[in-house]
Design an enzyme around this catalytic site. Structure first.
Site, PDB file in Angstrom:
ATOM      1  N   TYR B 138       0.710  -5.543  -4.366  1.00 56.29           N
ATOM      2  CA  TYR B 138       1.283  -4.360  -3.740  1.00 56.29           C
ATOM      3  C   TYR B 138       0.639  -4.146  -2.368  1.00 56.29           C
ATOM      4  O   TYR B 138      -0.537  -3.821  -2.267  1.00 56.29           O
ATOM      5  CB  TYR B 138       1.034  -3.168  -4.686  1.00 56.29           C
ATOM      6  CG  TYR B 138       1.596  -1.833  -4.285  1.00 56.29           C
ATOM      7  CD1 TYR B 138       2.513  -1.671  -3.245  1.00 56.29           C
ATOM      8  CD2 TYR B 138       1.205  -0.685  -4.992  1.00 56.29           C
ATOM      9  CE1 TYR B 138       3.012  -0.420  -2.918  1.00 56.29           C
ATOM     10  CE2 TYR B 138       1.699   0.564  -4.673  1.00 56.29           C
ATOM     11  CZ  TYR B 138       2.606   0.700  -3.637  1.00 56.29           C
ATOM     12  OH  TYR B 138       3.084   1.939  -3.312  1.00 56.29           O
ATOM     13  N   LYS B 166       5.160  -6.478  -4.000  1.00 53.97           N
ATOM     14  CA  LYS B 166       5.917  -5.347  -3.471  1.00 53.97           C
ATOM     15  C   LYS B 166       5.396  -5.072  -2.071  1.00 53.97           C
ATOM     16  O   LYS B 166       4.204  -4.813  -1.887  1.00 53.97           O
ATOM     17  CB  LYS B 166       5.726  -4.099  -4.351  1.00 53.97           C
ATOM     18  CG  LYS B 166       6.392  -2.865  -3.734  1.00 53.97           C
ATOM     19  CD  LYS B 166       6.069  -1.557  -4.466  1.00 53.97           C
ATOM     20  CE  LYS B 166       6.751  -0.396  -3.728  1.00 53.97           C
ATOM     21  NZ  LYS B 166       6.292   0.917  -4.183  1.00 53.97           N
TER      22      LYS B 166
END
Lengths: 489, 475
Positions: B138, B166
């Site tokens: 992330y 992400k």
């Protein structure tokens, strides 16, 4: 072996380049400026960043260097700014400065395209061959590249390099320079906010934009540090800290130029695209003016107020914009805006007028009728001043923000304006004011609410009386003005 | 795919964490939120940045994950946030998520102290080794204050259960670089609502978004349009939510998402302190803007409001300013009126100008002392600290009910009125003596639902120009 020249120490102003209305270099103003700073400086620097070198043609740079040399006339050394983006131009201009008789050249790191450190080194190597003493110049705020100490250290050993000016304000970088090259070349501070600290830590001097405005105070700070009186130096730096912060962070060239104009030295504006009211915002101008007044740089002058019943004479710190005879006291409108932060910004809509006129009538009428949600209050009797909240007061917190914090600022501004003469003692019974104040419902920081309202109210009083903005100011900004709330989030 | 239980595909909302008034986790609220989004999504992500993980204890995170998994009842995978500054904490969170039944974990770049590339690699390596479920890396430099270094991502992609990244940076050069350098070894999910379409077109396989709990079906539309190569549809859909996406990304984050959900009747409460529900990162003006955008999307009912046109004779329109007909018919008073534009951005302006020391001046002063609630007068400026002259008051005729509506007056309308006046000075329409000796008041009538600031500005500028022409030439 050290190469520090005996003459390169102390306070050097980075001179602004005065322009006349037609935007040519204003030679007469340039000479006046140099005469203004000369008694208090150890040298001068034409064609630096503050001198708008980047907006000058080669010919104009030559002219500015020539005028500076002629006017200094050997009394103080002249360090010519000769940094350009390309090596070829920099070498040529440095050669010009050498032939003209400059003591040294201030050479900034090549900007815009970002050469690597080896390319920067070779750039200075080429300039070094001209034979004029050169001063390295680190100003990452504009050049976009920050010297590394090892680059500076390497270049300091080029045989004609005699100094380095660091305008980054990066104290750890400066400390590394002291560690590596102190005593070998002169080390100058170019960031007005940290001069006292830099001198105390070992800097040989300072090249400063604000030294156009207050060369005498910088000289005192320099002398105090030299004599070991650090407490005195700290106090002096603290006195000018706000002024220099405005200069450094709020538009530098334009700030210095408007400051000089307010002091009576008309040096014109910076060249476009730098604009008045741009990076140097109008609220900064009010603040700079107040700071210059506090330092005695804008002395009081006689102004006469023509009220309907009498003429009042007062002394105010006038700038060339201040009319010497002021009439039309039936109704004057002034506006003051001060921020940031956003939530605590202050916006004062001010009406000022005579007791018997529309403003006086409105006050009495307002007091006679209740205003639910907009309770009005008299916050001063001399002059009688009505405080009105712009937006509906819905909570106790909002009420405190308006009637305690903002009101406190408004009252202090009135006191300051009585003290500085804009609200003359002889007119306090005749004049009345309505201050419509805005405090954002999301405001939290009570100290800033008061402070911003103080600034906004003080500016609004002055603007109402001096009739600012002027027609010229409005027309100048007809296209460029940018209303902050015009745009979608 | 390395793990069949979870595919990094499609639309996954980064759920907010609903709180009660006393800041406890609101279980019914959370279940309601899950039910609201479930029909439209490919998975759910509790305890991410939008879920205020940073304000939740480890026990609370476990509780949130368990509630979500229970409510989902196996219909879609649940990817739980396992975000922490230290490796030890992150490992514990990931293990807890696995025990709770999560299908994967979202692990943020370690923040606050800024570890080296080696430390960052080791962090993800240890978390991945501690669990059997898939891990999503992330990258969110807006809050971590550092990028997850691309070279570290390249190496992490070789770890079997690290399956996706992400990327919330919105920096497409980074996204493209990761796609290129991992070359299919890692799926990339876009995490920045403003650039979903270009990211999907560039090779991202899906999205984890805050706004995917507000309008998941629109993101499904974008996703499937890009899949089928129907770029026109994808562009139209992305464009329909661009402003809301910008507000969610830059003007309030999870706070703005909570505000939107609450307006839509999906009650999720306020954020935890120090964040405010409004008036902090989400300023009141923007909150009001969210409402109108949701009305446009049909997420909340749009009240029907008609613009009240003022049709009485011009001399009768200033009675509320204390200026009766007799006064307005005097020689020294000038009147003008104009209407410009149509629809929600239609503008009507009624102008009165006169000497400062007469009835117009008196009314002017009175307006500033007697603000009428919702009709508060303000001085026309070009920008703050640049008041126009003749000094001019702007008075709204339609009651202002919120700060966004007020913003339309003191933003675009005020700027337009100011500009038209200075244009009038420049052209000589407004004579020099008036500059000093007169004041003006402009009553402005604009639609409460006016939304397009540029159109409003242009209409107000045109109307003010005509009204000034009226007033100063009698034409």
């Amino acid at each position: 072996m050290g190469k520090k020249p005996e003459w390169f120490k102390g306070i050097f102003p980075a001179l602004v380049t005065p322009f006349s209305d037609g935007a040519a270099i204003d030679e007469a103003a340039y000479r006046s400026l140099i005469r203004h700073v000369l008694p208090d400086v150890n040298g001068i620097v034409p064609v630096g960043t503050t001198g708008e070198f980047v907006y000058l043609t080669e010919e104009e740079k030559h002219k500015a260097i020539d005028i500076a040399l002629d006017e200094a006339a050997g009394h103080v050394p002249v360090v010519a700014g000769t940094g350009c983006a390309s090596t070829r131009e920099t070498v040529a201009l440095t050669q010009y400065a050498k032939d003209a008789g400059a003591h040294a050249a201030l050479v900034l790191a090549p900007y815009y395209l970002k050469p690597t450190y080896n390319e920067v080194y070779e750039h200075y190597e080429a300039v070094n061959k001209v034979g004029l003493p050169i001063i390295l110049y680190n100003i990452p705020q504009c050049a976009g590249t920050h010297f590394k100490w090892w680059t500076a250290e390497g270049m300091a050993y080029l045989d004609n390099v005699v100094g380095i000016k660091d305008s980054s304000g990066d104290m750890p970088f400066l400390m590394a320079l002291f560690e590596k090259i102190k005593g070998h070349v002169s080390i100058f501070c170019g960031h007005d906010e940290i001069v006292m600290a830099a001198l105390a830590a070992g800097a040989d001097g300072a090249i400063l934009a604000s030294a156009n405005l207050i060369p005498d105070i910088w000289q005192e700070i320099y002398a105090a540090v030299r004599s070991g009186d650090l407490a005195k130096a700290q106090n002096l730096q603290a006195r000018i800290q706000k002024l220099v912060r405005i200069v450094v962070r709020r538009g530098s060239v334009q700030a210095v130029k408007e400051g000089l104009c307010m002091m009576g030295l008309d040096v014109g504006n910076a060249r476009l695209p730098v604009m008045p009211g741009g990076a140097f915002r109008r609220e900064d101008r009010e603040e700079l003016r107040a700071q210059l007044e506090a330092l005695g740089k804008i002395p009081p002058q006689g102004v006469q107020y023509e009220l309907s019943s009498k003429t009042v004479h007062t002394q105010v710190p006038a700038t060339p914009q201040t009319p010497r005879r002021i009439s039309g006291f039936a109704l004057k409108v002034g506006e003051g805006f001060a921020g940031p932060p956003f939530s605590e910004l202050a916006h004062v809509d001010l009406l000022l007028g005579e007791r018997g006129g529309p403003v006086g009538k409105a006050i009495e009428q307002a007091l006679a009728v209740p205003h639910p949600g907009h309770e009005v209050r008299i916050v001063s009797e001399r002059p009688r001043t009505l405080l009105v909240p712009t937006i509906t007061v819905r909570s106790e917190k909002q009420a405190e923000h308006i009637y305690v914090c903002a009101s406190g600022g408004v009252v202090k501004a009135i006191e300051a304006s009585v003290a500085d003469g804009f609200l003359p003692a002889d007119a306090l019974e005749d004049l009345v004011m309505i201050a419509n104040v805005f405090v954002h419902p999301a405001a939290a920081n009570r100290t800033r609410i008061e402070m911003n309202n103080y600034k906004a109210m003080r500016a609004a009083i002055r603007k109402a009386i001096e009739g600012r903005p002027t027609l010229e100011e409005l027309l100048y900004e007809r296209q460029a003005a940018r209303h902050p709330f015009r745009y979608a989030p | 795919m390395k793990n069949l239980a979870f595919q990094a595909r499609g639309v996954l909302p980064a759920l907010v964490t609903p709180f009660t008034a006393d800041e406890a986790i609101d279980e019914p609220g959370l279940r309601g939120l899950v039910q609201y989004v479930l029909p439209h999504v490919d998975g759910l992500v509790p305890c991410g940045t939008t879920g205020e993980f940073i304000y939740l204890t480890a026990d609370e995170q476990r509780q949130v994950i368990e509630i979500v998994i229970d409510e989902v009842a196996g219909r879609v995978p649940v990817v739980a946030g396992a975000c922490a500054p230290s490796t030890r904490q992150a490992v514990q969170l990931a293990r807890a998520a696995q025990e709770a039944g999560a299908s994967g974990c979202l692990v943020v770049t370690p923040y606050f102290l800024h570890p080296s590339d080696k430390g960052i690699y080791q962090h993800f390596y240890e978390v991945a080794s501690a669990v059997d479920i898939p891990i999503i890396l992330y990258n969110i430099p807006q809050v971590v204050d550092a990028y997850l270094p691309r070279t570290v991502v390249e190496d992490l992609a070789d770890i079997p259960n690290i399956v996706a990244l992400k990327d919330s940076s919105g920096n497409l050069t980074y996204t493209m670089e990761v796609l290129e350098m991992t070359d299919g070894r890692l799926d990339v999910l876009i995490g920045h609502d403003e650039v979903v379409l270009p990211a999907l077109a560039g090779g991202c396989s899906g999205m984890i978004l805050a706004s995917a709990q507000v309008f998941p079906e629109i993101w499904q539309g974008v996703y499937s349009a890009v899949q089928t190569g129907d770029m026109d549809t994808a562009r139209a859909l992305q464009s329909s939510v661009q402003k809301l996406a910008r507000i969610f990304c830059r003007h309030g984050g999870g706070v703005a998402v909570k505000a939107a959900l609450n307006m839509m009747g999906v009650k999720v409460g306020k954020p935890r302190r120090p964040l405010r529900g409004q008036g902090g990162v989400l300023i009141n003006e923007v909150r009001a803007e969210i409402r109108l955008e949701l009305e446009k999307l049909g997420k909340i009912a749009k009240p029907v409001v008609k613009l009240p046109v003022r049709e009485e004779p011009l001399v009768e329109r200033f009675a509320s300013l204390g200026l009766p007909v007799e006064v307005l018919q005097s020689n020294s008073v000038r009147l003008g009126t104009a209407v410009a534009g149509d629809g929600a951005e239609k503008v009507q302006l009624d102008l009165v100008a006169g000497p400062k020391d007469g009835p117009v001046g008196e009314s002017y002063a009175l307006q500033l002392t007697y603000p009428r609630h919702g009709h508060e007068a303000l001085t026309a400026i070009l920008e703050p600290n640049l008041t126009v002259r003749p000094a001019t008051l702007i008075i709204p005729t339609v009651k202002l009910k919120n700060l966004r509506q007020a913003n339309m007056i003191y933003g675009p309308t005020q700027a337009a009125v100011g500009k038209a006046i200075v244009d009038g000075l420049a052209s000589g329409l407004i004579p020099q003596p008036a500059f000093k000796d007169e004041v003006m008041m402009v009553q402005v009538t604009i639609h409460p639902q006016a939304l397009n600031r540029h159109r409003l500005y242009c209409n107000a500028c045109r109307a003010m120009g005509e009204a000034l022409q009226n007033a100063y030439t009698g034409e």
